[in-house]
Design an enzyme around this catalytic site. Structure first.
Site, PDB file in Angstrom:
ATOM      1  N   HIS A 169      30.191 -14.466  19.602  1.00 26.97           N
ATOM      2  CA  HIS A 169      29.843 -13.053  19.455  1.00 26.97           C
ATOM      3  C   HIS A 169      30.992 -12.310  20.125  1.00 26.97           C
ATOM      4  O   HIS A 169      31.352 -12.627  21.268  1.00 26.97           O
ATOM      5  CB  HIS A 169      28.516 -12.750  20.159  1.00 26.97           C
ATOM      6  CG  HIS A 169      27.972 -11.374  19.908  1.00 26.97           C
ATOM      7  ND1 HIS A 169      26.717 -11.176  19.377  1.00 26.97           N
ATOM      8  CD2 HIS A 169      28.476 -10.150  20.117  1.00 26.97           C
ATOM      9  CE1 HIS A 169      26.482  -9.878  19.274  1.00 26.97           C
ATOM     10  NE2 HIS A 169      27.551  -9.224  19.735  1.00 26.97           N
ATOM     11  N   LEU A 170      31.568 -11.356  19.430  1.00 26.10           N
ATOM     12  CA  LEU A 170      32.672 -10.584  19.997  1.00 26.10           C
ATOM     13  C   LEU A 170      32.307 -10.073  21.385  1.00 26.10           C
ATOM     14  O   LEU A 170      31.219  -9.528  21.587  1.00 26.10           O
ATOM     15  CB  LEU A 170      33.003  -9.396  19.075  1.00 26.10           C
ATOM     16  CG  LEU A 170      34.046  -8.400  19.582  1.00 26.10           C
ATOM     17  CD1 LEU A 170      35.398  -9.066  19.789  1.00 26.10           C
ATOM     18  CD2 LEU A 170      34.152  -7.238  18.618  1.00 26.10           C
ATOM     19  N   HIS A 171      33.194 -10.275  22.333  1.00 25.40           N
ATOM     20  CA  HIS A 171      32.984  -9.742  23.678  1.00 25.40           C
ATOM     21  C   HIS A 171      34.331  -9.588  24.387  1.00 25.40           C
ATOM     22  O   HIS A 171      35.239 -10.362  24.187  1.00 25.40           O
ATOM     23  CB  HIS A 171      32.041 -10.615  24.513  1.00 25.40           C
ATOM     24  CG  HIS A 171      32.476 -12.037  24.693  1.00 25.40           C
ATOM     25  ND1 HIS A 171      32.361 -12.992  23.698  1.00 25.40           N
ATOM     26  CD2 HIS A 171      33.016 -12.675  25.752  1.00 25.40           C
ATOM     27  CE1 HIS A 171      32.797 -14.156  24.143  1.00 25.40           C
ATOM     28  NE2 HIS A 171      33.215 -13.991  25.397  1.00 25.40           N
ATOM     29  N   PHE A 172      34.401  -8.528  25.169  1.00 26.16           N
ATOM     30  CA  PHE A 172      35.553  -8.296  26.029  1.00 26.16           C
ATOM     31  C   PHE A 172      35.136  -8.536  27.462  1.00 26.16           C
ATOM     32  O   PHE A 172      34.043  -8.139  27.878  1.00 26.16           O
ATOM     33  CB  PHE A 172      36.097  -6.871  25.865  1.00 26.16           C
ATOM     34  CG  PHE A 172      37.089  -6.749  24.750  1.00 26.16           C
ATOM     35  CD1 PHE A 172      38.452  -6.677  25.014  1.00 26.16           C
ATOM     36  CD2 PHE A 172      36.668  -6.737  23.431  1.00 26.16           C
ATOM     37  CE1 PHE A 172      39.373  -6.598  23.981  1.00 26.16           C
ATOM     38  CE2 PHE A 172      37.578  -6.647  22.388  1.00 26.16           C
ATOM     39  CZ  PHE A 172      38.936  -6.577  22.671  1.00 26.16           C
ATOM     40  N   ASN A 175      40.031 -10.670  25.628  1.00 22.03           N
ATOM     41  CA  ASN A 175      39.190 -11.072  24.510  1.00 22.03           C
ATOM     42  C   ASN A 175      39.762 -12.352  23.920  1.00 22.03           C
ATOM     43  O   ASN A 175      40.974 -12.475  23.765  1.00 22.03           O
ATOM     44  CB  ASN A 175      39.177  -9.951  23.460  1.00 22.03           C
ATOM     45  CG  ASN A 175      38.672 -10.411  22.115  1.00 22.03           C
ATOM     46  OD1 ASN A 175      39.456 -10.592  21.194  1.00 22.03           O
ATOM     47  ND2 ASN A 175      37.391 -10.603  22.001  1.00 22.03           N
TER      48      ASN A 175
END
Length: 133
Positions: A91-94, A81
């Site tokens: 946008h939060l993303h793993f 991340n």
């Protein structure tokens, strides 16, 4: 852009769509089967994710991390991340990247391997989705 994928207004090769978030193939994969896992709510960074959403979201990341090697015959995964620096989409993303010993991935140099076609991407997505139930 990720909010549009979550909403279903932009197409993506989804591997899972759940109340806790959505997993879909990266359009610029490090290796084929590279999945991005995003929370349903729009937050930019991990510290911005409400604590109430954390267990469900991380459970989703964990499930995808388990499914990718099973579905693709990989030996493991690399899960990463970025928060702001090197974060290409706000946008939060793993990233869940399939790994195999000797695959050539070194440190944080991420070579990219494109899908030959939408059919090939669809095949990878469906194999991972099948493992996720």
């Amino acid at each position: 852009m990720f909010c549009d994928i979550v909403a279903g207004s932009v197409p993506a090769f989804k591997v899972i769509d759940s109340p806790d978030g959505v997993g879909f193939l990266d359009v610029r994969p490090v290796f084929k089967g590279h999945v991005l896992v995003v929370p349903r709510a729009h937050v930019v960074t991990l510290p911005s994710l409400p604590l109430t959403d954390l267990p469900g979201y991380f459970n989703l990341v964990q499930r995808v991390t388990a499914a990718v090697p099973e579905a693709l015959g990989a030996q493991g995964t690399f899960v990463a991340n970025n928060n702001i620096v090197s974060q290409s989409v706000a946008h939060l993303h793993f990233h869940v990247v399939p790994r195999t010993k000797g695959d050539g991935l070194r440190g944080f140099f991420w070579p990219r391997h494109k899908y030959a076609s939408d059919d090939e991407a669809r095949d990878y997505a469906s194999r991972i989705a099948a493992k996720l139930g």
